[in-house]
Design an enzyme around this catalytic site. Structure first.
Site, PDB file in Angstrom:
ATOM      1  N   HIS A  77       0.526  -0.693   0.186  1.00  0.00           N
ATOM      2  CA  HIS A  77       0.385   0.087  -0.437  1.00  0.00           C
ATOM      3  C   HIS A  77       0.579   0.644   0.082  1.00  0.00           C
ATOM      4  O   HIS A  77       2.327   1.107   0.746  1.00  0.00           O
ATOM      5  CB  HIS A  77      -1.074  -0.278   1.211  1.00  0.00           C
ATOM      6  CG  HIS A  77      -2.031   1.260   1.202  1.00  0.00           C
ATOM      7  ND1 HIS A  77      -2.436   2.700   0.947  1.00  0.00           N
ATOM      8  CD2 HIS A  77      -3.363   0.930   0.735  1.00  0.00           C
ATOM      9  CE1 HIS A  77      -3.289   2.826   0.876  1.00  0.00           C
ATOM     10  NE2 HIS A  77      -3.545   2.422   0.587  1.00  0.00           N
ATOM     11  N   PHE A 274      -8.714  -9.426  14.900  1.00  0.00           N
ATOM     12  CA  PHE A 274      -8.424  -8.097  15.443  1.00  0.00           C
ATOM     13  C   PHE A 274      -9.821  -7.472  15.032  1.00  0.00           C
ATOM     14  O   PHE A 274     -10.371  -6.743  14.655  1.00  0.00           O
ATOM     15  CB  PHE A 274      -7.434  -6.708  15.074  1.00  0.00           C
ATOM     16  CG  PHE A 274      -6.365  -7.646  14.118  1.00  0.00           C
ATOM     17  CD1 PHE A 274      -4.996  -8.480  14.984  1.00  0.00           C
ATOM     18  CD2 PHE A 274      -6.001  -7.690  12.875  1.00  0.00           C
ATOM     19  CE1 PHE A 274      -3.987  -9.240  14.643  1.00  0.00           C
ATOM     20  CE2 PHE A 274      -5.020  -7.823  12.423  1.00  0.00           C
ATOM     21  CZ  PHE A 274      -3.736  -8.588  13.087  1.00  0.00           C
ATOM     22  N   ASP A 276     -12.222  -5.698  15.948  1.00  0.00           N
ATOM     23  CA  ASP A 276     -12.921  -3.898  16.019  1.00  0.00           C
ATOM     24  C   ASP A 276     -14.143  -4.558  15.551  1.00  0.00           C
ATOM     25  O   ASP A 276     -15.453  -4.904  16.086  1.00  0.00           O
ATOM     26  CB  ASP A 276     -12.082  -3.556  14.837  1.00  0.00           C
ATOM     27  CG  ASP A 276     -12.208  -4.243  13.124  1.00  0.00           C
ATOM     28  OD1 ASP A 276     -12.836  -4.572  13.159  1.00  0.00           O
ATOM     29  OD2 ASP A 276     -11.354  -3.494  12.598  1.00  0.00           O
ATOM     30  N   ASP A 345      -8.166 -12.093   8.832  1.00  0.00           N
ATOM     31  CA  ASP A 345      -8.676 -10.451   9.129  1.00  0.00           C
ATOM     32  C   ASP A 345      -8.187  -9.095   8.110  1.00  0.00           C
ATOM     33  O   ASP A 345      -9.214  -8.887   7.517  1.00  0.00           O
ATOM     34  CB  ASP A 345      -8.109  -9.921  10.305  1.00  0.00           C
ATOM     35  CG  ASP A 345      -8.509  -8.933  11.023  1.00  0.00           C
ATOM     36  OD1 ASP A 345      -7.766  -7.812  10.754  1.00  0.00           O
ATOM     37  OD2 ASP A 345      -9.488  -8.980  11.410  1.00  0.00           O
ATOM     38  N   ASP A 350     -10.500  -5.410   4.229  1.00  0.00           N
ATOM     39  CA  ASP A 350      -9.623  -4.832   3.054  1.00  0.00           C
ATOM     40  C   ASP A 350     -11.612  -5.022   2.116  1.00  0.00           C
ATOM     41  O   ASP A 350     -11.837  -4.223   0.879  1.00  0.00           O
ATOM     42  CB  ASP A 350      -8.726  -5.712   1.693  1.00  0.00           C
ATOM     43  CG  ASP A 350      -7.293  -5.123   2.921  1.00  0.00           C
ATOM     44  OD1 ASP A 350      -7.348  -4.015   3.322  1.00  0.00           O
ATOM     45  OD2 ASP A 350      -6.760  -5.404   2.290  1.00  0.00           O
TER      46      ASP A 350
END
Length: 373
Positions: A77, A274, A276, A345, A350
């Site tokens: 990225h 993760f 979230d 993840d 994405d």
């Protein structure tokens, strides 16, 4: 040694055996997966649909193969730092530490045009990418935003300095700006006292163990200690989620592609997903996570779900367990598959961001204001 002399080493082993306390060195564990399974087994508002999980495992792995998903995807990225782009490894470590220290709470109730965003390199960045873009912009402007020494300078580093670093292209300010200042101040002091004022020393002190580094972060830094004890889940030990501590390790591993003093972790597969608000959203959209009617209503109506509440802990912990079951299904169906919870993840995150950009989100994400994610 004569026949009449005792074998002291053998005697010590016998003593340990009789006492039931053999001194065997054990590898560190984060306790996150254990906590997730415990919450899942006692959850009443979040459930897993096993058929959907199996279907998701097949679809996810197939798409990951098609897109050649690997740790290199992270470094590719344009906003992420990387030694291949000319960045010094220690500077990359400092950037990633700062980034994940502040990697929380970017959601907004405003439209895409009106929400908080950072203008950088000819375009506007929102969400997580607004954080990364703001840090890169600050460094280019000569602001040492990734330097722990700077965080401790109360004359130069103030809330106004941080407001300038995160100045928005819209009228909406970055959420929880004061909390971000507190996190940087606290971390700077701890790095100074315990790790020679640089996160590189923290990382090398883990001796290439992902689990040990996660535990070091949680134990030494209160703002990384994402653990909870909701009354609805009584147990002796707190429930460990540790989102940002784990993603810091994963980002280092992905950035350095599992190599060198800052990217090598022999137990990287102990890291979970993760937890979230985006991954539960994606898992719910895929039919893997199912909610009770009251929780479903709260999510659909975008009502606030307090941090550390029973609903929030179930959403996060069951997402961890769901991704773990998806990982196991992939490995079972494709022996030798090089996949772990980190890559799953990254892929799910994405994907939901792509769906958001295309206006194809089928369900909203839950709303919780928190420094934990």
């Amino acid at each position: 040694m004569s026949d009449s002399e005792p074998d002291l080493e053998l005697l010590e082993l016998l003593r340990q055996h009789i006492a039931g306390k053999p001194q065997v060195a054990s590898e560190p564990e984060t306790g996150v997966l254990e906590s997730a399974e415990y919450v899942y087994n006692n959850s009443i508002d979040v459930a897993l649909d096993m058929r959907s999980c199996k279907n998701a495992a097949k679809a996810i792995y197939s798409q990951m193969q098609t897109k050649s998903y690997s740790p290199a995807t992270w470094a590719a990225h344009e906003l992420h730092p990387h030694p291949s782009k000319g960045d010094k490894p220690e500077d990359v470590v400092a950037f990633i530490f700062t980034m994940d220290l502040l990697n929380f709470c970017f959601w907004s109730e405003r439209s895409e045009e009106e929400r908080f965003s950072i203008e950088y390199k000819g375009r506007k960045w929102t969400g997580y990418w607004s954080l990364v873009a703001a840090l890169q912009r600050a460094l280019e402007e000569g602001i040492p935003i990734t330097d722990p020494h700077f965080w401790q300078n109360e004359d130069e580093f103030t809330i106004e300095t941080l407001r300038h670093v995160f100045r928005s292209a819209t009228s909406e300010e970055m959420p929880l700006l004061g909390a971000r200042l507190s996190c940087l101040r606290e971390a700077g002091q701890i790095l100074y006292e315990k790790f020679s004022c640089h996160p590189a020393h923290l990382i090398t002190s883990s001796h290439s163990s992902a689990a040990r580094l996660v535990n070091l972060l949680a134990d030494a830094f209160p703002c990384f200690n994402d653990t909870h004890s909701p009354p609805s889940f009584p147990r002796r030990k707190p429930i460990r989620i540790l989102k940002r501590a784990q993603i810091l390790v994963a980002d280092l591993w992905a950035c350095f592609q599992g190599q060198g003093p800052y990217g090598t972790f022999h137990d990287i597969d102990k890291i979970t997903m993760f937890a979230d608000y985006r991954i539960p959203q994606m898992l719910n959209q895929m039919g893997c996570l199912q909610y009770s009617p009251p929780l479903e209503t709260a999510v659909q109506l975008k009502r606030d779900i307090p941090s550390g509440s029973s609903w929030e802990i179930q959403l996060r912990a069951c997402s961890i367990w769901c991704v773990e079951l998806i990982r196991r299904e992939i490995v079972k169906e494709t022996p030798g598959a090089k996949v772990n919870a980190i890559l799953i993840d990254f892929f799910l995150y994405d994907t939901i961001k792509e769906l958001e950009a295309e206006g194809r989100e089928a369900v909203p994400h839950h709303r919780t204001r928190s420094i934990w994610y």
